[in-house]
Design a protein around this motif. Structure first.
Motif, mmCIF file in Angstrom:
data_model
loop_
_atom_site.group_PDB
_atom_site.id
_atom_site.type_symbol
_atom_site.label_atom_id
_atom_site.label_comp_id
_atom_site.label_asym_id
_atom_site.label_seq_id
_atom_site.Cartn_x
_atom_site.Cartn_y
_atom_site.Cartn_z
ATOM 1 N N HIS A 77 35.061 11.750 35.932
ATOM 2 C CA HIS A 77 35.718 12.388 37.067
ATOM 3 C C HIS A 77 34.907 13.597 37.543
ATOM 4 C CE1 HIS A 77 38.814 14.155 39.581
ATOM 5 N NE2 HIS A 77 38.727 15.269 38.879
ATOM 6 N N GLN A 78 34.481 14.414 36.607
ATOM 7 C CA GLN A 78 33.700 15.597 36.966
ATOM 8 C C GLN A 78 32.379 15.203 37.628
ATOM 9 O OE1 GLN A 78 33.645 17.424 33.100
ATOM 10 N NE2 GLN A 78 35.441 18.702 33.532
ATOM 11 N N GLU A 79 31.755 14.146 37.147
ATOM 12 C CA GLU A 79 30.507 13.666 37.743
ATOM 13 C C GLU A 79 30.755 13.185 39.172
ATOM 14 O OE1 GLU A 79 26.675 12.790 38.520
ATOM 15 O OE2 GLU A 79 27.430 13.933 36.809
ATOM 16 N N LYS A 80 31.840 12.463 39.379
ATOM 17 C CA LYS A 80 32.169 11.981 40.734
ATOM 18 C C LYS A 80 32.454 13.156 41.661
ATOM 19 C CE LYS A 80 31.672 7.648 40.026
ATOM 20 N NZ LYS A 80 30.516 6.966 40.590
ATOM 21 N N CYS A 81 33.087 14.187 41.146
ATOM 22 C CA CYS A 81 33.345 15.380 41.956
ATOM 23 C C CYS A 81 32.029 16.049 42.354
ATOM 24 C CB CYS A 81 34.244 16.368 41.206
ATOM 25 S SG CYS A 81 35.957 15.831 41.084
ATOM 26 N N GLU A 85 30.585 16.478 46.137
ATOM 27 C CA GLU A 85 30.160 17.779 46.670
ATOM 28 C C GLU A 85 28.729 17.684 47.216
ATOM 29 O OE1 GLU A 85 30.896 21.539 47.884
ATOM 30 O OE2 GLU A 85 32.339 20.223 46.913
ATOM 31 N N GLU A 86 27.863 16.969 46.496
ATOM 32 C CA GLU A 86 26.487 16.787 46.963
ATOM 33 C C GLU A 86 26.448 16.015 48.279
ATOM 34 O OE1 GLU A 86 24.333 14.924 43.774
ATOM 35 O OE2 GLU A 86 24.553 16.668 42.459
ATOM 36 N N LEU A 87 27.256 14.974 48.375
ATOM 37 C CA LEU A 87 27.313 14.198 49.623
ATOM 38 C C LEU A 87 27.828 15.056 50.773
ATOM 39 C CD1 LEU A 87 28.712 10.778 48.381
ATOM 40 C CD2 LEU A 87 26.443 11.207 49.365
ATOM 41 N N LYS A 88 28.822 15.846 50.480
ATOM 42 C CA LYS A 88 29.373 16.734 51.508
ATOM 43 C C LYS A 88 28.301 17.718 51.991
ATOM 44 C CE LYS A 88 32.594 20.499 51.813
ATOM 45 N NZ LYS A 88 33.474 21.350 51.052
ATOM 46 N N ASN A 89 27.575 18.302 51.032
ATOM 47 C CA ASN A 89 26.530 19.259 51.388
ATOM 48 C C ASN A 89 25.385 18.591 52.154
ATOM 49 O OD1 ASN A 89 27.937 21.348 50.202
ATOM 50 N ND2 ASN A 89 26.863 21.176 48.244
ATOM 51 N N PRO A 107 31.361 17.854 61.613
ATOM 52 C CA PRO A 107 32.745 17.693 62.065
ATOM 53 C C PRO A 107 33.583 17.047 60.964
ATOM 54 C CG PRO A 107 31.307 16.109 63.164
ATOM 55 C CD PRO A 107 30.430 17.026 62.367
ATOM 56 N N ASN A 108 34.855 17.332 60.987
ATOM 57 C CA ASN A 108 35.746 16.825 59.958
ATOM 58 C C ASN A 108 36.434 15.529 60.342
ATOM 59 O OD1 ASN A 108 35.248 18.843 58.102
ATOM 60 N ND2 ASN A 108 36.765 20.208 59.003
ATOM 61 N N GLU A 109 35.863 14.807 61.279
ATOM 62 C CA GLU A 109 36.458 13.536 61.675
ATOM 63 C C GLU A 109 36.417 12.576 60.498
ATOM 64 O OE1 GLU A 109 34.183 12.084 64.919
ATOM 65 O OE2 GLU A 109 34.386 13.922 66.050
ATOM 66 N N GLY A 110 37.537 11.947 60.206
ATOM 67 C CA GLY A 110 37.599 10.971 59.129
ATOM 68 C C GLY A 110 37.444 11.571 57.754
ATOM 69 N N VAL A 111 37.580 12.866 57.653
ATOM 70 C CA VAL A 111 37.435 13.528 56.368
ATOM 71 C C VAL A 111 38.819 13.925 55.887
ATOM 72 C CG1 VAL A 111 36.494 15.524 55.164
ATOM 73 C CG2 VAL A 111 35.153 14.405 56.947
ATOM 74 N N SER A 112 39.112 13.547 54.665
ATOM 75 C CA SER A 112 40.389 13.967 54.093
ATOM 76 C C SER A 112 40.103 14.910 52.946
ATOM 77 C CB SER A 112 41.190 12.755 53.610
ATOM 78 O OG SER A 112 40.486 12.084 52.593
ATOM 79 N N SER A 113 41.088 15.680 52.598
ATOM 80 C CA SER A 113 40.914 16.697 51.588
ATOM 81 C C SER A 113 41.479 16.207 50.264
ATOM 82 C CB SER A 113 41.644 17.959 52.035
ATOM 83 O OG SER A 113 41.448 18.972 51.113
ATOM 84 N N VAL A 114 40.773 16.481 49.186
ATOM 85 C CA VAL A 114 41.219 16.100 47.850
ATOM 86 C C VAL A 114 41.115 17.333 46.983
ATOM 87 C CG1 VAL A 114 40.666 14.697 45.832
ATOM 88 C CG2 VAL A 114 40.372 13.743 48.122
ATOM 89 N N GLU A 115 42.140 17.576 46.169
ATOM 90 C CA GLU A 115 42.071 18.709 45.255
ATOM 91 C C GLU A 115 41.703 18.196 43.885
ATOM 92 O OE1 GLU A 115 44.731 22.350 43.649
ATOM 93 O OE2 GLU A 115 44.813 21.785 45.751
ATOM 94 N N THR A 116 40.651 18.751 43.324
ATOM 95 C CA THR A 116 40.217 18.358 41.980
ATOM 96 C C THR A 116 39.836 19.615 41.221
ATOM 97 O OG1 THR A 116 37.952 18.086 42.727
ATOM 98 C CG2 THR A 116 39.318 16.114 42.706
ATOM 99 N N SER A 117 40.388 19.728 40.053
ATOM 100 C CA SER A 117 40.066 20.830 39.149
ATOM 101 C C SER A 117 40.168 22.189 39.836
ATOM 102 C CB SER A 117 38.652 20.660 38.588
ATOM 103 O OG SER A 117 38.481 19.396 38.049
ATOM 104 N N GLY A 118 41.182 22.356 40.671
ATOM 105 C CA GLY A 118 41.378 23.644 41.325
ATOM 106 C C GLY A 118 40.502 23.848 42.537
ATOM 107 N N LYS A 119 39.632 22.882 42.873
ATOM 108 C CA LYS A 119 38.768 22.999 44.030
ATOM 109 C C LYS A 119 39.246 21.993 45.070
ATOM 110 C CE LYS A 119 34.094 23.719 42.811
ATOM 111 N NZ LYS A 119 32.872 23.064 42.393
ATOM 112 N N GLU A 120 39.109 22.364 46.304
ATOM 113 C CA GLU A 120 39.449 21.421 47.355
ATOM 114 C C GLU A 120 38.151 20.832 47.879
ATOM 115 O OE1 GLU A 120 41.261 21.686 51.693
ATOM 116 O OE2 GLU A 120 42.657 22.315 50.118
#
Length: 124
Positions: A77-81, A85-89, A107-120
């Motif tokens: 899970h931590q690796e996927k997070c 994050e790398e893909l987002k950056n 742009p945030n089109e088609g982007v949804s937010s996920v909370e993992t380990s206290g980070k969004e």
């Protein structure tokens, strides 16, 4: 004399609480066994409703397996997070390059937010 009174009071306590009756029944059941169990203690524990050593050992092994599996899943899970994050950056960097604006955000089109380990985190 006081010692005898304490013994008698304890005997009455065991009798009134049902301990003597339960132990007697278990010992009679053990005596009546044609094939005596290899562990009389385990037999008594089982008959009194307590966990037997083999059950405890099985539960310990299962707990250990589940703990290992949990740790594996947590690591994955931590690796996927991190990958997310790398893909987002990289997406933000690519967008900034396309627009020639280093401070521009994708742009945030088609982007949804996920909370993992206290980070969004955002998912594209």
């Amino acid at each position: 004399m006081e010692k005898e009174a304490k013994k008698e009071a304890f005997r009455k306590y065991l009798e009134s609480s049902g301990v003597l009756d339960s132990l007697t029944k278990v010992l009679v059941a053990l005596y009546e066994q044609n094939d005596k169990p290899s562990s009389a203690i385990e037999f008594v524990q089982q008959k009194l409703g307590g966990p037997v050593v083999s059950d405890y050992e099985k539960l310990q092994a299962e707990f250990s397996d589940l703990q290992t599996r949990y740790n594996e899943l947590l690591t994955a899970h931590q690796e996927k997070c991190r990958e997310l994050e790398e893909l987002k950056n990289s997406r933000a960097e690519a967008f900034a390059k396309e627009t020639n604006d280093p401070k521009a955000e994708a742009p945030n089109e088609g982007v949804s937010s996920v909370e993992t380990s206290g980070k969004e985190l955002s998912i594209a």
